[in-house]
Design a protein around this motif. Structure first.
Motif, PDB file in Angstrom:
ATOM      1  N   ILE A 145     -10.793 -10.739  -3.926  1.00 48.29           N
ATOM      2  CA  ILE A 145     -10.386 -10.129  -5.186  1.00 48.29           C
ATOM      3  C   ILE A 145     -11.267  -8.955  -5.558  1.00 48.29           C
ATOM      4  N   ASP A 146     -12.536  -8.967  -5.166  1.00 51.81           N
ATOM      5  CA  ASP A 146     -13.411  -7.834  -5.460  1.00 51.81           C
ATOM      6  C   ASP A 146     -12.925  -6.580  -4.740  1.00 51.81           C
ATOM      7  N   ALA A 147     -12.575  -6.745  -3.478  1.00 51.47           N
ATOM      8  CA  ALA A 147     -12.047  -5.615  -2.710  1.00 51.47           C
ATOM      9  C   ALA A 147     -10.698  -5.168  -3.263  1.00 51.47           C
ATOM     10  N   GLY A 148      -9.866  -6.131  -3.631  1.00 51.81           N
ATOM     11  CA  GLY A 148      -8.566  -5.799  -4.195  1.00 51.81           C
ATOM     12  C   GLY A 148      -8.687  -5.061  -5.512  1.00 51.81           C
ATOM     13  N   PHE A 149      -9.672  -5.455  -6.334  1.00 46.74           N
ATOM     14  CA  PHE A 149      -9.915  -4.788  -7.615  1.00 46.74           C
ATOM     15  C   PHE A 149     -10.366  -3.347  -7.384  1.00 46.74           C
ATOM     16  N   ARG A 150     -11.272  -3.146  -6.445  1.00 50.57           N
ATOM     17  CA  ARG A 150     -11.719  -1.789  -6.140  1.00 50.57           C
ATOM     18  C   ARG A 150     -10.555  -0.926  -5.664  1.00 50.57           C
ATOM     19  N   LYS A 151      -9.697  -1.533  -4.864  1.00 47.92           N
ATOM     20  CA  LYS A 151      -8.535  -0.786  -4.371  1.00 47.92           C
ATOM     21  C   LYS A 151      -7.620  -0.401  -5.537  1.00 47.92           C
ATOM     22  N   SER A 152      -7.447  -1.299  -6.488  1.00 51.28           N
ATOM     23  CA  SER A 152      -6.600  -1.000  -7.644  1.00 51.28           C
ATOM     24  C   SER A 152      -7.188   0.121  -8.490  1.00 51.28           C
ATOM     25  N   LEU A 153      -8.508   0.097  -8.676  1.00 50.57           N
ATOM     26  CA  LEU A 153      -9.161   1.181  -9.419  1.00 50.57           C
ATOM     27  C   LEU A 153      -8.963   2.518  -8.707  1.00 50.57           C
TER      28      LEU A 153
END
Length: 363
Positions: A326-334
């Motif tokens: 989820i941390d990587a996914g959040f960065r991707k969303s940002l």
């Protein structure tokens, strides 16, 4: 002893149930009053809450009422067959031969009592008692036919079905807190607060947030609650929204009105639905704009809201990334938000850059 009995699904128990118990205790001079949650109600095919949840809600609703208690005589049965009142009463009469039982039902059921299994036998085993229900007559031929006593109470208007559609004012506050904290009935309770498209979006986001939470070692139930409630104030009338923003969130009053709902939804969850979990409330507050203090649960909700499959674009790759990390996914969303905004020449809130620089730099 004179014991009052009230059976039903209690899915959930409401204030009307407790009120009629008080009325019966006073009118019939009862020594005790037992609520009997059914395991398999012959009149209802589906029960939403589990046996454990329904018993716990009853206990919370009873509170410190000394004469009231919960009987699990039907729930404790080994059989998975439907529970019929005649069988339960036979058991009680044999088990407590010295006690006198008063079996209560609303006028809705009293008017149809001839349809009950072994209705005549029931009327011989116990004293039947009818009470007034809103929308039903206060008298019926069955009262005389089956020897009912009648309580002349103010009609009970609360109903479990209305509660499931959002009438939370019919609930004891402790029961409402339990419901909200356990994610019970919330999908129905929010339905009338928004249009169909947003409602479907809320359910989809709830499912996706719970999935992200589970796959990242977080509380799946918290993910569901945050997801299903994240837009609960999205369609709040602007006059009410402005008043609440001025009173509770003045520091965000100058923010664009379309994002006010992230704070107002948190407010509604806490003040109206009595959700006290700060992690859930903070996740809802962060779901549109994120923040530098966003939690992992908040990241799950933020990404689920942005990647909801109902938005109409292929987000499957990003969803897979969020399920993995989820941390990587959040960065991707940002990063995706930043790239999209720059490409379309959209103004970006300066606060976003604090969030962007903090999390994009995490590797």
């Amino acid at each position: 002893m004179k014991i009052g009995l009230l059976g039903g699904s209690f899915d959930p128990v409401h204030l009307g149930h407790i009120q009629i118990a008080k009325e019966a205790i006073a009118a019939l001079q009862l020594d005790s009053f037992w609520f009997i949650p059914t395991k398999h109600n012959p009149w209802k095919e589906n029960v939403t809450a589990s046996n454990t949840d329904r018993v716990k809600m009853l206990q919370l609703a009873i509170g410190n009422q000394e004469k009231m208690q919960v009987s699990t005589i039907e729930i404790d049965q080994d059989s998975n067959e439907k529970n019929y009142t005649i069988d339960t009463l036979h058991t009680l009469v044999v088990r407590y031969p010295k006690d006198q039982f008063y079996f209560l039902m609303g006028m809705d059921q009293a008017c149809a009592f001839e349809k009950w299994k072994s209705a005549k036998d029931i009327s011989k085993l116990v004293q039947l008692v009818a009470f007034n229900r809103g929308g039903y007559p206060e008298d019926h031929e069955n009262l005389k036919k089956y020897h009912f006593l009648k309580i002349d109470n103010p009609p009970i208007t609360a109903s479990s079905s209305e509660i499931k559609e959002g009438a939370i004012q019919m609930l004891d506050q402790n029961v409402l807190h339990y419901i909200s904290s356990h994610g019970l009935y919330l999908d129905g309770m929010i339905r009338n607060r928004m249009h169909k498209k947003r409602y479907q979006h809320s359910l989809s986001v709830a499912k996706l947030t719970a999935q992200f939470a589970k796959n990242n070692g977080l509380d799946e139930q918290k993910g569901y609650i945050a997801g299903v409630m994240h837009d609960v104030a999205k369609e709040m009338p602007i006059e009410e929204a402005t008043k609440l923003m001025k009173e509770y969130y003045p520091e965000y009053l100058e923010k664009p009105k379309p994002i006010w709902h992230q704070w107002l939804s948190s407010y509604v969850c806490e003040k109206e639905f009595l959700i006290g979990d700060q992690e859930i409330l903070k996740a809802i507050e962060d779901h549109t704009t994120a923040s530098t203090t966003i939690s992992k649960l908040g990241k799950c909700l933020y990404c689920a809201d942005k990647l909801d499959p109902l938005r109409g674009y292929d987000s499957s790759a990003d969803i897979a990334l969020c399920n993995k990390d989820i941390d990587a996914g959040f960065r991707k969303s940002l990063q995706s938000f930043y790239d999209f905004s720059k490409a379309n020449h959209r103004e970006i809130d300066p606060v976003f850059f604090e969030i962007y620089h903090k999390f994009i730099g995490e590797n």
